[in-house]
Design an enzyme around this catalytic site. Sequence first.
Site, PDB file in Angstrom:
ATOM      1  N   GLY A   1       5.185  -7.169 -16.911  1.00  0.00           N
ATOM      2  CA  GLY A   1       5.994  -6.631 -15.825  1.00  0.00           C
ATOM      3  C   GLY A   1       6.180  -5.300 -15.959  1.00  0.00           C
ATOM      4  O   GLY A   1       6.454  -4.383 -16.929  1.00  0.00           O
ATOM      5  N   ALA A   2       6.090  -4.450 -14.739  1.00  0.00           N
ATOM      6  CA  ALA A   2       6.149  -2.960 -14.615  1.00  0.00           C
ATOM      7  C   ALA A   2       7.222  -2.595 -13.445  1.00  0.00           C
ATOM      8  O   ALA A   2       6.770  -1.797 -12.987  1.00  0.00           O
ATOM      9  CB  ALA A   2       4.923  -2.112 -14.882  1.00  0.00           C
TER      10      ALA A   2
ATOM     11  N   ALA B   1       1.046  -6.223 -17.875  1.00  0.00           N
ATOM     12  CA  ALA B   1       0.677  -7.472 -16.711  1.00  0.00           C
ATOM     13  C   ALA B   1       1.333  -6.939 -15.577  1.00  0.00           C
ATOM     14  O   ALA B   1       2.637  -7.016 -15.531  1.00  0.00           O
ATOM     15  CB  ALA B   1       0.793  -8.798 -17.430  1.00  0.00           C
TER      16      ALA B   1
ATOM     17  N   LYS C   1      18.035 -12.984 -18.301  1.00  0.00           N
ATOM     18  CA  LYS C   1      19.215 -13.872 -18.439  1.00  0.00           C
ATOM     19  C   LYS C   1      19.232 -14.936 -17.499  1.00  0.00           C
ATOM     20  O   LYS C   1      19.901 -16.050 -18.320  1.00  0.00           O
ATOM     21  CB  LYS C   1      20.660 -13.216 -18.190  1.00  0.00           C
ATOM     22  CG  LYS C   1      20.916 -12.411 -16.935  1.00  0.00           C
ATOM     23  CD  LYS C   1      20.205 -10.678 -17.080  1.00  0.00           C
ATOM     24  CE  LYS C   1      19.713 -10.203 -15.703  1.00  0.00           C
ATOM     25  NZ  LYS C   1      20.269  -9.009 -15.307  1.00  0.00           N
TER      26      LYS C   1
ATOM     27  N   GLY D   1      18.159   0.864  -9.110  1.00  0.00           N
ATOM     28  CA  GLY D   1      17.437  -0.206  -9.643  1.00  0.00           C
ATOM     29  C   GLY D   1      18.319  -0.787 -10.686  1.00  0.00           C
ATOM     30  O   GLY D   1      18.119  -1.411 -11.801  1.00  0.00           O
TER      31      GLY D   1
ATOM     32  N   LYS E   1      25.177 -14.475 -17.659  1.00  0.00           N
ATOM     33  CA  LYS E   1      25.578 -13.606 -18.765  1.00  0.00           C
ATOM     34  C   LYS E   1      26.835 -14.257 -19.472  1.00  0.00           C
ATOM     35  O   LYS E   1      26.976 -14.370 -20.902  1.00  0.00           O
ATOM     36  CB  LYS E   1      25.791 -12.384 -18.738  1.00  0.00           C
ATOM     37  CG  LYS E   1      24.720 -11.356 -17.979  1.00  0.00           C
ATOM     38  CD  LYS E   1      25.067 -10.153 -17.397  1.00  0.00           C
ATOM     39  CE  LYS E   1      23.796  -9.371 -16.775  1.00  0.00           C
ATOM     40  NZ  LYS E   1      23.983  -8.344 -15.916  1.00  0.00           N
TER      41      LYS E   1
ATOM     42  N   GLY F   1      20.014  -0.743 -14.874  1.00  0.00           N
ATOM     43  CA  GLY F   1      19.178   0.802 -14.673  1.00  0.00           C
ATOM     44  C   GLY F   1      18.044   0.546 -15.369  1.00  0.00           C
ATOM     45  O   GLY F   1      18.161   0.152 -16.600  1.00  0.00           O
TER      46      GLY F   1
HETATM   47  N1  LIG Z   1      17.245  -3.793 -13.472  1.00  0.00           N
HETATM   48  C1  LIG Z   1      18.418  -3.807 -14.388  1.00  0.00           C
HETATM   49  O1  LIG Z   1      19.071  -3.023 -14.742  1.00  0.00           O
HETATM   50  C2  LIG Z   1      18.170  -4.836 -15.647  1.00  0.00           C
HETATM   51  C3  LIG Z   1      18.979  -4.876 -16.537  1.00  0.00           C
HETATM   52  C4  LIG Z   1      18.779  -5.944 -17.781  1.00  0.00           C
HETATM   53  C5  LIG Z   1      17.931  -6.990 -17.593  1.00  0.00           C
HETATM   54  N2  LIG Z   1      17.107  -7.042 -16.488  1.00  0.00           N
HETATM   55  C6  LIG Z   1      16.301  -7.992 -16.357  1.00  0.00           C
HETATM   56  O2  LIG Z   1      14.981  -7.473 -16.625  1.00  0.00           O
HETATM   57  C7  LIG Z   1      14.068  -8.178 -15.939  1.00  0.00           C
HETATM   58  C8  LIG Z   1      13.444  -7.128 -15.038  1.00  0.00           C
HETATM   59  O3  LIG Z   1      14.131  -6.479 -14.262  1.00  0.00           O
HETATM   60  P1  LIG Z   1      13.670  -5.327 -13.269  1.00  0.00           P
HETATM   61  O4  LIG Z   1      14.887  -4.825 -12.666  1.00  0.00           O
HETATM   62  O5  LIG Z   1      12.864  -4.292 -14.179  1.00  0.00           O
HETATM   63  O6  LIG Z   1      13.158  -6.127 -12.189  1.00  0.00           O
HETATM   64  P2  LIG Z   1      11.817  -5.665 -11.129  1.00  0.00           P
HETATM   65  O7  LIG Z   1      11.974  -6.677 -10.045  1.00  0.00           O
HETATM   66  O8  LIG Z   1      12.146  -4.303 -10.741  1.00  0.00           O
HETATM   67  O9  LIG Z   1      10.705  -5.697 -11.868  1.00  0.00           O
HETATM   68  C9  LIG Z   1      10.021  -7.035 -12.043  1.00  0.00           C
HETATM   69  C10 LIG Z   1       8.494  -6.902 -11.834  1.00  0.00           C
HETATM   70  O10 LIG Z   1       7.747  -7.950 -12.477  1.00  0.00           O
HETATM   71  C11 LIG Z   1       6.493  -8.028 -11.582  1.00  0.00           C
HETATM   72  N3  LIG Z   1       6.067  -9.577 -11.437  1.00  0.00           N
HETATM   73  C12 LIG Z   1       7.002 -10.603 -11.193  1.00  0.00           C
HETATM   74  N4  LIG Z   1       6.208 -11.749 -11.440  1.00  0.00           N
HETATM   75  C13 LIG Z   1       4.885 -11.297 -11.656  1.00  0.00           C
HETATM   76  C14 LIG Z   1       3.771 -12.015 -12.042  1.00  0.00           C
HETATM   77  N5  LIG Z   1       3.874 -13.543 -12.036  1.00  0.00           N
HETATM   78  N6  LIG Z   1       2.824 -11.256 -12.718  1.00  0.00           N
HETATM   79  C15 LIG Z   1       3.058  -9.962 -12.740  1.00  0.00           C
HETATM   80  N7  LIG Z   1       4.008  -9.480 -12.265  1.00  0.00           N
HETATM   81  C16 LIG Z   1       4.948  -9.920 -11.967  1.00  0.00           C
HETATM   82  C17 LIG Z   1       7.139  -7.722 -10.182  1.00  0.00           C
HETATM   83  O11 LIG Z   1       6.295  -7.269  -8.961  1.00  0.00           O
HETATM   84  C18 LIG Z   1       7.906  -6.411 -10.467  1.00  0.00           C
HETATM   85  O12 LIG Z   1       7.440  -5.192 -10.286  1.00  0.00           O
HETATM   86  C19 LIG Z   1      14.782  -9.102 -15.066  1.00  0.00           C
HETATM   87  O13 LIG Z   1      14.860 -10.473 -15.886  1.00  0.00           O
HETATM   88  C20 LIG Z   1      16.059  -8.441 -15.064  1.00  0.00           C
HETATM   89  O14 LIG Z   1      17.202  -9.568 -14.758  1.00  0.00           O
HETATM   90  C21 LIG Z   1      17.233  -6.007 -15.374  1.00  0.00           C
HETATM   91  N1  LIG Z   2      21.355  -6.885 -11.998  1.00  0.00           N
HETATM   92  C1  LIG Z   2      21.852  -6.568 -13.007  1.00  0.00           C
HETATM   93  C2  LIG Z   2      21.256  -5.806 -14.023  1.00  0.00           C
HETATM   94  C3  LIG Z   2      21.718  -5.899 -15.571  1.00  0.00           C
HETATM   95  O1  LIG Z   2      21.472  -7.121 -16.139  1.00  0.00           O
HETATM   96  C4  LIG Z   2      23.252  -5.758 -13.054  1.00  0.00           C
HETATM   97  O2  LIG Z   2      23.578  -5.318 -11.880  1.00  0.00           O
HETATM   98  O3  LIG Z   2      24.020  -5.717 -13.721  1.00  0.00           O
END
Ligand SMILES: NC(=O)c1ccc[n+]([C@@H]2O[C@H](COP(=O)([O-])OP(=O)(O)OC[C@H]3O[C@@H](n4cnc5c(N)ncnc54)[C@H](O)[C@@H]3O)[C@@H](O)[C@H]2O)c1
Ligand SMILES: N[C@@H](CCO)C(=O)O
Length: 442
Positions: free
Chosen positions: A10-11, A43, A103, A185, A203, A300
């Site tokens: 994931g990116a 990936a 989570k 984000g 959580k 974020g």
């Molecule tokens: N954004 C936040 O602030 C934050 C904070 C804490 C935890 N998280 C957790 O971290 C994780 C990622 O969050 P994010 O904000 O980066 O999400 P995001 O949606 O920005 O990124 C996820 C990426 O994974 C890719 N993806 C999904 N399924 C895929 C697959 N099968 N193969 C390849 N790529 C795939 C998507 O295209 C997307 O680019 C989540 O579990 C989220 O709950 C996010």
């Molecule tokens: N979507 C979640 C990301 C952090 O876990 C939030 O807003 O707190």
Amino acid sequence: MDALKIGLLGAGNVGAQVAKTLVEERELIAGRVGTGVKLIGVAVRDVEAPRDWKIPGELLTTDAEALVDEADLVIELLGGLEPAGELIARALNRGAAVVTGNKALLATRGGELHKLAEEQGALLHFEAAVAGAIPILRPIQESLSGDRITKVMGIVNGTTNYILDQMDTTGAAFEDALAEAQRLGYAEADPTADVEGHDAAAKAAILGTLAFHAPFSIDEVYCEGITGITGDDMEAAAASGYVIKLLAIIEKTEAGAILRVHPTLLPRTHPLASVRGAFNAVFVVAENAGELMFYGQGAGGQPTSSAIMGDVVSAARRLRSGTAEVPGLREQAADSAVPALPIKKAETQYYIDMVVADREGVIAEVARVLADHHVSIESMRQPGSVSAEGEVDVEGVDKKGAVVQIVTHLAREKDLDDTVATLKGLGVVKAVNSVLRVEVEQ
Ligand SMILES: NC(=O)c1ccc[n+]([C@@H]2O[C@H](COP(=O)([O-])OP(=O)(O)OC[C@H]3O[C@@H](n4cnc5c(N)ncnc54)[C@H](O)[C@@H]3O)[C@@H](O)[C@H]2O)c1
Ligand SMILES: N[C@@H](CCO)C(=O)O
Ligand code: NA
């Protein structure tokens, strides 16, 4: 030892930041670990998609399984239950270490994945899954492991805190504030998880599992989101010296544990009332430690990448020294079972905002209903009257009823429900506008 091979799944918001750190700070990370580290692949779904940070093309792959099969350490940042769950299980089955911020997955299949990690002697770290950058899980799992935690309460969702804060301070509309939280984000890929409280509930389940040394799933968390909160609610709360926050509260009683997530009224003087934007804050109460408070950025890409990288360094050090040791659920199960109790068993204070007929004896009638249900009144305000259009009219012109706002003393959820049902059936009560839980002190 050869450089440790790291595979990133994931990116998106967080993944792109983690990739950037692993490439640009490779030397620093290697120094912290004590051995070389190498990002061997990222990936993604689409190698051409634009990203917050341009990942070198040779690292990008759409074959997540092959990447997992090659890595010593897998960082899962896809989100969602599948294929994230299947890929994590695949990595653990190989004995690879896993770092994740997922989570939703942990609150659903955490028990199974921890068990698998234990069986395989593999590491599973997830500090980023709760309260973003704030170190909260490691302190609970390690620093407080010789104490008894009785309560954890806090703001654990950045998106909803951002929305409520914007509504409160700038009068922003819900939808506009949500769109901005997505742009920054903070929000989940499907923001329903944020605004309906499911993210905070996941959580709460993770916090409960670690704090009370017993497994809890998201299904055992009572959950109300913020979609029912209106600008009028915020204004009424502000006029009474309160602010509305989405809180996750887990507490232990003699009979078990109550885990809940809901909008909560806080006096403006409460420490959680001043938590702004996407910041999070978590109180932990332990028998010997007393009260602790953790505060920082809860969402974020960049803040969250800090928690991910901390877990990566920690896991990599253990892999290097060959001392994989997982503070997983085996250790948690050492305590006696702690059943999850229904919300009806909760005791808290409540705020009731209603419109009553504006005539003599009505307040006494309302007070009697509360007393009949063993709910005692801490304070009562009568801020004004409402016009035929339903707007508060402090001058009292064109009165159709009087607004009454009551804050109760501690009451049982069940008694409160019965009280509200009776009030609604009372001829003199024209409308119950809102019922919110209140936390006045920590
Ligand atoms: N954004 C936040 O602030 C934050 C904070 C804490 C935890 N998280 C957790 O971290 C994780 C990622 O969050 P994010 O904000 O980066 O999400 P995001 O949606 O920005 O990124 C996820 C990426 O994974 C890719 N993806 C999904 N399924 C895929 C697959 N099968 N193969 C390849 N790529 C795939 C998507 O295209 C997307 O680019 C989540 O579990 C989220 O709950 C996010
Ligand atoms: N979507 C979640 C990301 C952090 O876990 C939030 O807003 O707190
Ligand atoms: Na964290």
